[in-house]
Design an enzyme around this catalytic site. Structure first.
Site, PDB file in Angstrom:
ATOM      1  N   LYS A 180     -52.353   5.252  25.347  1.00  0.00           N
ATOM      2  CA  LYS A 180     -51.629   6.378  24.751  1.00  0.00           C
ATOM      3  C   LYS A 180     -50.851   5.837  23.560  1.00  0.00           C
ATOM      4  O   LYS A 180     -49.782   5.262  23.706  1.00  0.00           O
ATOM      5  CB  LYS A 180     -50.675   6.970  25.785  1.00  0.00           C
ATOM      6  N   GLY A 233     -41.827   0.023  24.186  1.00  0.00           N
ATOM      7  CA  GLY A 233     -41.084   1.070  23.492  1.00  0.00           C
ATOM      8  C   GLY A 233     -39.603   0.953  23.778  1.00  0.00           C
ATOM      9  O   GLY A 233     -39.082  -0.139  24.052  1.00  0.00           O
ATOM     10  N   SER A 234     -38.918   2.078  23.731  1.00  0.00           N
ATOM     11  CA  SER A 234     -37.454   2.078  23.836  1.00  0.00           C
ATOM     12  C   SER A 234     -37.004   1.911  25.294  1.00  0.00           C
ATOM     13  O   SER A 234     -37.756   2.188  26.235  1.00  0.00           O
ATOM     14  CB  SER A 234     -36.916   3.395  23.277  1.00  0.00           C
ATOM     15  N   GLY A 238     -38.587   3.557  28.617  1.00  0.00           N
ATOM     16  CA  GLY A 238     -39.048   2.543  29.575  1.00  0.00           C
ATOM     17  C   GLY A 238     -38.528   2.837  30.985  1.00  0.00           C
ATOM     18  O   GLY A 238     -39.256   2.706  31.976  1.00  0.00           O
ATOM     19  N   GLU A 255     -41.897  -3.827  27.871  1.00  0.00           N
ATOM     20  CA  GLU A 255     -41.577  -4.598  26.657  1.00  0.00           C
ATOM     21  C   GLU A 255     -40.675  -3.697  25.831  1.00  0.00           C
ATOM     22  O   GLU A 255     -41.138  -2.759  25.176  1.00  0.00           O
ATOM     23  CB  GLU A 255     -42.864  -4.912  25.876  1.00  0.00           C
ATOM     24  N   CYS A 289     -39.328  -5.264  17.424  1.00  0.00           N
ATOM     25  CA  CYS A 289     -38.548  -5.467  18.644  1.00  0.00           C
ATOM     26  C   CYS A 289     -37.844  -6.816  18.613  1.00  0.00           C
ATOM     27  O   CYS A 289     -36.717  -6.958  19.060  1.00  0.00           O
ATOM     28  CB  CYS A 289     -39.455  -5.376  19.858  1.00  0.00           C
ATOM     29  N   GLU A 386     -29.398  -1.946  19.165  1.00  0.00           N
ATOM     30  CA  GLU A 386     -30.610  -2.117  18.356  1.00  0.00           C
ATOM     31  C   GLU A 386     -30.643  -1.015  17.294  1.00  0.00           C
ATOM     32  O   GLU A 386     -30.706   0.172  17.618  1.00  0.00           O
ATOM     33  CB  GLU A 386     -31.844  -2.008  19.255  1.00  0.00           C
TER      34      GLU A 386
HETATM   35  P1  NAD Z   1     -40.429   5.226  22.283  1.00  0.00           P
HETATM   36  O1  NAD Z   1     -39.919   4.723  23.568  1.00  0.00           O
HETATM   37  O2  NAD Z   1     -39.829   6.428  21.686  1.00  0.00           O
HETATM   38  O3  NAD Z   1     -42.007   5.535  22.385  1.00  0.00           O
HETATM   39  C1  NAD Z   1     -42.909   4.565  22.877  1.00  0.00           C
HETATM   40  C2  NAD Z   1     -44.102   5.283  23.475  1.00  0.00           C
HETATM   41  O4  NAD Z   1     -43.659   6.027  24.622  1.00  0.00           O
HETATM   42  C3  NAD Z   1     -44.770   6.294  22.533  1.00  0.00           C
HETATM   43  O5  NAD Z   1     -46.164   6.244  22.713  1.00  0.00           O
HETATM   44  C4  NAD Z   1     -44.221   7.619  23.039  1.00  0.00           C
HETATM   45  O6  NAD Z   1     -45.065   8.702  22.779  1.00  0.00           O
HETATM   46  C5  NAD Z   1     -44.132   7.358  24.530  1.00  0.00           C
HETATM   47  N1  NAD Z   1     -43.198   8.233  25.257  1.00  0.00           N
HETATM   48  C6  NAD Z   1     -42.141   8.932  24.779  1.00  0.00           C
HETATM   49  N2  NAD Z   1     -41.562   9.646  25.768  1.00  0.00           N
HETATM   50  C7  NAD Z   1     -42.265   9.388  26.890  1.00  0.00           C
HETATM   51  C8  NAD Z   1     -42.138   9.791  28.251  1.00  0.00           C
HETATM   52  N3  NAD Z   1     -41.186  10.645  28.652  1.00  0.00           N
HETATM   53  N4  NAD Z   1     -43.007   9.281  29.154  1.00  0.00           N
HETATM   54  C9  NAD Z   1     -43.968   8.400  28.787  1.00  0.00           C
HETATM   55  N5  NAD Z   1     -44.147   8.000  27.508  1.00  0.00           N
HETATM   56  C10 NAD Z   1     -43.297   8.475  26.573  1.00  0.00           C
HETATM   57  O7  NAD Z   1     -40.357   3.985  21.294  1.00  0.00           O
HETATM   58  P2  NAD Z   1     -40.728   3.945  19.740  1.00  0.00           P
HETATM   59  O8  NAD Z   1     -39.657   4.653  18.989  1.00  0.00           O
HETATM   60  O9  NAD Z   1     -42.142   4.361  19.554  1.00  0.00           O
HETATM   61  O10 NAD Z   1     -40.662   2.367  19.453  1.00  0.00           O
HETATM   62  C11 NAD Z   1     -39.487   1.707  19.166  1.00  0.00           C
HETATM   63  C12 NAD Z   1     -38.970   0.926  20.347  1.00  0.00           C
HETATM   64  O11 NAD Z   1     -40.008   0.101  20.859  1.00  0.00           O
HETATM   65  C13 NAD Z   1     -37.856   0.001  19.977  1.00  0.00           C
HETATM   66  O12 NAD Z   1     -36.833   0.063  20.938  1.00  0.00           O
HETATM   67  C14 NAD Z   1     -38.510  -1.374  19.993  1.00  0.00           C
HETATM   68  O13 NAD Z   1     -37.630  -2.441  20.218  1.00  0.00           O
HETATM   69  C15 NAD Z   1     -39.486  -1.214  21.083  1.00  0.00           C
HETATM   70  N6  NAD Z   1     -40.566  -2.202  20.967  1.00  0.00           N
HETATM   71  C16 NAD Z   1     -40.589  -3.253  21.842  1.00  0.00           C
HETATM   72  C17 NAD Z   1     -41.566  -4.235  21.722  1.00  0.00           C
HETATM   73  C18 NAD Z   1     -41.611  -5.404  22.670  1.00  0.00           C
HETATM   74  O14 NAD Z   1     -42.631  -6.045  22.749  1.00  0.00           O
HETATM   75  N7  NAD Z   1     -40.544  -5.730  23.380  1.00  0.00           N
HETATM   76  C19 NAD Z   1     -42.521  -4.136  20.711  1.00  0.00           C
HETATM   77  C20 NAD Z   1     -42.470  -3.065  19.841  1.00  0.00           C
HETATM   78  C21 NAD Z   1     -41.474  -2.086  19.983  1.00  0.00           C
END
Ligand code: NAD
Length: 484
Positions: A180, A233-234, A238, A255, A289, A386
């Site tokens: 996804k 993601g965030s 998470g 992550e 990240c 962050e």
């Molecule tokens: P996000 O959490 O908003 O979205 C990440 C993914 O989750 C997207 O595909 C989104 O559609 C999905 N998502 C959103 N709501 C959801 C839900 N309720 N249930 C399941 N999935 C859902 O994050 P973002 O804004 O896309 O990315 C930025 C964040 O990602 C930052 O905090 C960054 O630090 C983190 N990040 C971490 C790493 C790592 O390896 N540690 C790498 C890249 C980004």
């Protein structure tokens, strides 16, 4: 918009090797953040598409993909790597337009994706169990088996690299994947599916369901047919994903974000450190990240290091992704508002330099000038949260204990680095810093695909990248034979 020859449709889901409109039939607009204009339409998958994808993945495990030997899986991954390499320039352009990443940085991501496929292609037949000395008359050994269907929910900042490290390791170990991608960045995920299929990956081994997080993402994390979830993601999302997967007790790799420090002692070679100090904060416009958003400097050299960094900041140029400057726009207007909200909380008297937004940056683009603060209190919000934008703070410290307390003084723990010529101090700091990766006299080590990566605290748990990810995408089974 088409990206021929290998991605003729952007508005489809990819399930069981077929391109079809999402079942809800309502496409989403993808915006080019360099211009603010619509780029193309993508599919808006919902729970029913996710269900189809999981069914297809499960069927592939009972069919050709499940029957493939480790060596055969490795061969397919290696071929995918070659297909990616053949299309590096197209992939880079696609990513640049989709997320606003300068072309050179997008190209590096495409090459990294190929490299992940090469690495996991080579590693596929190298994972094995162990024999365990036990009681007389027994032979005991462990098998490493795939989880089954793995869900991969990924963000927009490094789609290609994150596909490489999570889908690559999952396929190498014999799982079938449902991916996804982020609603802000889908194109390279779709292109990857096309290239994987071209390389001979059997139908169902990889399914892609673009869509909104609350719809496709939450359906995937809650689906009882998903045996493992890899989420990048965030922190906020998470936690939701982990809770959803807990309902059917599926393991989750998280992550998440970071607030990663570089600790610069007075004896450090500042000339060597300087490009690392700045680049680690502004790469991908700070939307990384593992961005180093905190620069801790021993007090006697704080002002000097801040002044040298400021000089570099003033030379930084921000503009459209295809102009390939130091920074592109942020991924979206929404992200720009978040970053501007943080900047409003900073003290303008502590801003020591800002970069330039070039004149031909297009109206409607999500541009933010990189901004450097110095003399910042380690408890200030800019030093704790962050930002996910091109913002760095320089913080003074007094001695090794003080530096360690500040470095470890956030809720995150993703990566950290230490700059010093003192070998004993290097070893002490490597142990003391709370992070999944520690760098000594460098930052990021070039991001090698071989290097296990993951967080502590709010940065998450589990490890991806390197050989270690292969353990995460498998489970061990202990076999004990009593033969007398
Ligand atoms: P996000 O959490 O908003 O979205 C990440 C993914 O989750 C997207 O595909 C989104 O559609 C999905 N998502 C959103 N709501 C959801 C839900 N309720 N249930 C399941 N999935 C859902 O994050 P973002 O804004 O896309 O990315 C930025 C964040 O990602 C930052 O905090 C960054 O630090 C983190 N990040 C971490 C790493 C790592 O390896 N540690 C790498 C890249 C980004």
């Amino acid at each position: 918009m088409t990206f021929k020859p290998f991605l003729s449709r952007t508005d489809c889901r990819f399930i069981d090797g077929c391109w079809e409109p999402a079942s809800g039939g309502r496409p989403l607009a993808l915006i080019d953040p360099s211009t603010g204009k619509s780029l193309c339409e993508i599919a808006r998958c919902d729970a029913s598409d996710v269900d189809d994808a999981v069914t297809s993945a499960k069927a592939s495990l009972a069919g050709e993909w499940g029957a493939a030997t480790a060596a055969e899986r490795g061969r397919i991954l290696s071929r995918i790597g070659q297909e990616v390499l053949n299309e590096v320039d197209t992939l880079a352009r696609m990513e640049a337009m989709d997320v606003g990443k300068p072309l050179t940085q997008a190209r590096a991501d495409a090459v990294a994706l190929a490299r992940y496929m090469e690495f996991y292609g080579g590693a596929a037949d190298k994972l094995h169990g162990e024999t365990i000395p036990y009681l007389d008359g027994y032979t005991v050994y462990t098998l490493r088996e795939p989880h089954g269907v793995t869900g991969h929910i990924i963000p927009w900042n490094y789609p290609m690299q994150i596909i490489g490290r999570s889908v690559g390791a999952a396929l190498a170990t014999g799982n079938a994947c449902v991916l996804k991608p982020s609603e802000d960045a889908c194109l390279t995920a779709l292109a990857f599916a096309e290239l994987a299929s071209r390389a001979g990956l059997p139908p169902g081994a990889l399914n892609v369901v673009p869509g909104i997080g609350e719809e496709a993402g939450s359906a995937l994390s809650a689906h009882p047919g998903v045996d493992h979830v890899s989420f990048t993601g965030s922190v906020a999302v998470g936690k939701m994903v982990q809770a959803a997967a807990a309902a059917h007790v599926a393991p989750v790799t998280l992550e998440l974000g970071g607030k990663s420090p570089q600790v610069v002692f007075a004896d450090a070679d500042i000339d060597v450190a300087l490009p690392f100090l700045v680049n680690a904060g502004i790469q991908n416009a700070g939307q990384t990240c593992s961005a180093s958003s905190r620069i801790l400097v021993e007090r006697s050299r704080h002002d000097e290091v801040a002044a040298l960094m400021a000089e570099r900041y003033r030379a930084l140029r921000t503009g459209p992704a295809l102009a390939d400057l130091d920074l592109g726009p942020l991924v979206s207007d929404a992200q720009k508002s978040i970053v501007e909200g943080f900047l409003a909380k900073g003290s303008s008297s502590q801003i020591v330099a800002q970069g330039e937004i070039v004149d031909d940056a297009l109206e409607g683009g999500a541009y933010v000038a990189p901004t450097l603060y110095a003399g910042v209190d380690p408890e200030h919000v800019l030093a704790q949260d962050e930002v996910f934008g091109p913002v760095q703070v320089v913080i003074p410290f007094d001695d090794e204990d003080h530096a360690t307390a500040i470095a470890n003084g956030t809720k995150y723990g993703l990566v950290a680095s230490c700059w010093t010529r003192d070998g004993a101090r290097q070893m002490r700091m490597a142990r003391k810093l709370r992070a999944g990766q520690v760098f000594l006299n460098n930052y990021g080590a070039g991001g090698g695909v071989e290097l296990p990566f993951g967080g502590r605290g709010l940065s998450g748990h589990g490890r991806e990248k390197g050989f270690e990810a292969m353990y995460g995408f498998t489970v061990s089974k202990t076999v004990a034979a009593l033969h007398g």
